[in-house]
Scaffold this motif. Structure first.
Motif, short mmCIF file in Angstrom:
data_model
loop_
_atom_site.label_atom_id
_atom_site.label_comp_id
_atom_site.label_asym_id
_atom_site.label_seq_id
_atom_site.Cartn_x
_atom_site.Cartn_y
_atom_site.Cartn_z
N UNK A 1 -143.02 -61.45 7.43
CA UNK A 1 -141.79 -61.33 6.66
C UNK A 1 -142.04 -60.79 5.25
N UNK A 2 -143.07 -61.32 4.58
CA UNK A 2 -143.39 -60.87 3.22
C UNK A 2 -143.83 -59.41 3.21
N UNK A 3 -144.64 -59.04 4.17
CA UNK A 3 -145.10 -57.65 4.23
C UNK A 3 -143.94 -56.70 4.54
N UNK A 4 -143.08 -57.09 5.46
CA UNK A 4 -141.93 -56.25 5.80
C UNK A 4 -141.04 -56.04 4.57
N UNK A 5 -140.80 -57.11 3.82
CA UNK A 5 -139.96 -57.00 2.62
C UNK A 5 -140.61 -56.08 1.59
N UNK A 6 -141.91 -56.21 1.40
CA UNK A 6 -142.61 -55.38 0.41
C UNK A 6 -142.53 -53.90 0.75
N UNK A 7 -142.62 -53.58 2.03
CA UNK A 7 -142.63 -52.19 2.46
C UNK A 7 -141.24 -51.66 2.84
N UNK A 8 -140.22 -52.51 2.72
CA UNK A 8 -138.86 -52.06 2.96
C UNK A 8 -138.55 -51.76 4.42
N UNK A 9 -139.15 -52.53 5.32
CA UNK A 9 -138.89 -52.36 6.75
C UNK A 9 -138.45 -53.70 7.32
N UNK A 10 -137.91 -53.68 8.52
CA UNK A 10 -137.47 -54.93 9.13
C UNK A 10 -138.66 -55.68 9.73
N UNK A 11 -138.48 -56.99 9.86
CA UNK A 11 -139.51 -57.82 10.50
C UNK A 11 -139.78 -57.32 11.91
N UNK A 12 -138.69 -56.99 12.62
CA UNK A 12 -138.82 -56.55 14.01
C UNK A 12 -139.63 -55.26 14.12
N UNK A 13 -139.36 -54.32 13.20
CA UNK A 13 -140.10 -53.05 13.24
C UNK A 13 -141.58 -53.29 12.97
N UNK A 14 -141.88 -54.10 11.97
CA UNK A 14 -143.27 -54.35 11.63
C UNK A 14 -143.99 -55.07 12.76
N UNK A 15 -143.33 -56.04 13.38
CA UNK A 15 -143.94 -56.74 14.51
C UNK A 15 -144.26 -55.76 15.64
#
Length: 53
Positions: free
Chosen positions: A11-25
Motif C-alpha cells: 500500500x505504501x509503495x503504491x501510494x508513493x508511485x501513484x499506482x493502485x494496490x491492485x496494479x502493483x500486486x
C-alpha cells in the motif's frame, strides 16, 4: 521490489508511485516477487517493531 522484500508495505509503495494496490500486486506477481498475505505482513511488522534497524 527490494523495498517490498525488505518489508515496506504494498500500500505504501503504491501510494508513493501513484499506482493502485491492485496494479502493483499484479506487477509483483508478474516479476516473480512473492506477495505477502495479511498474516505474513502482520508478522513482519511485529518482527520489525521488536528489532528496529
Amino acid at each position: 521490489m527490494a523495498r517490498y522484500r525488505e518489508g515496506e508495505t504494498l500500500k505504501a509503495l503504491a501510494a508513493e508511485f501513484g499506482v493502485s494496490d491492485a496494479w502493483l500486486k499484479k506487477q509483483l506477481i508478474r516479476w516473480g516477487v512473492p506477495v505477502r498475505d495479511v498474516r505474513a505482513a502482520r508478522l513482519l511488522r511485529a518482527q520489525q517493531q521488536r528489532n528496529p534497524r
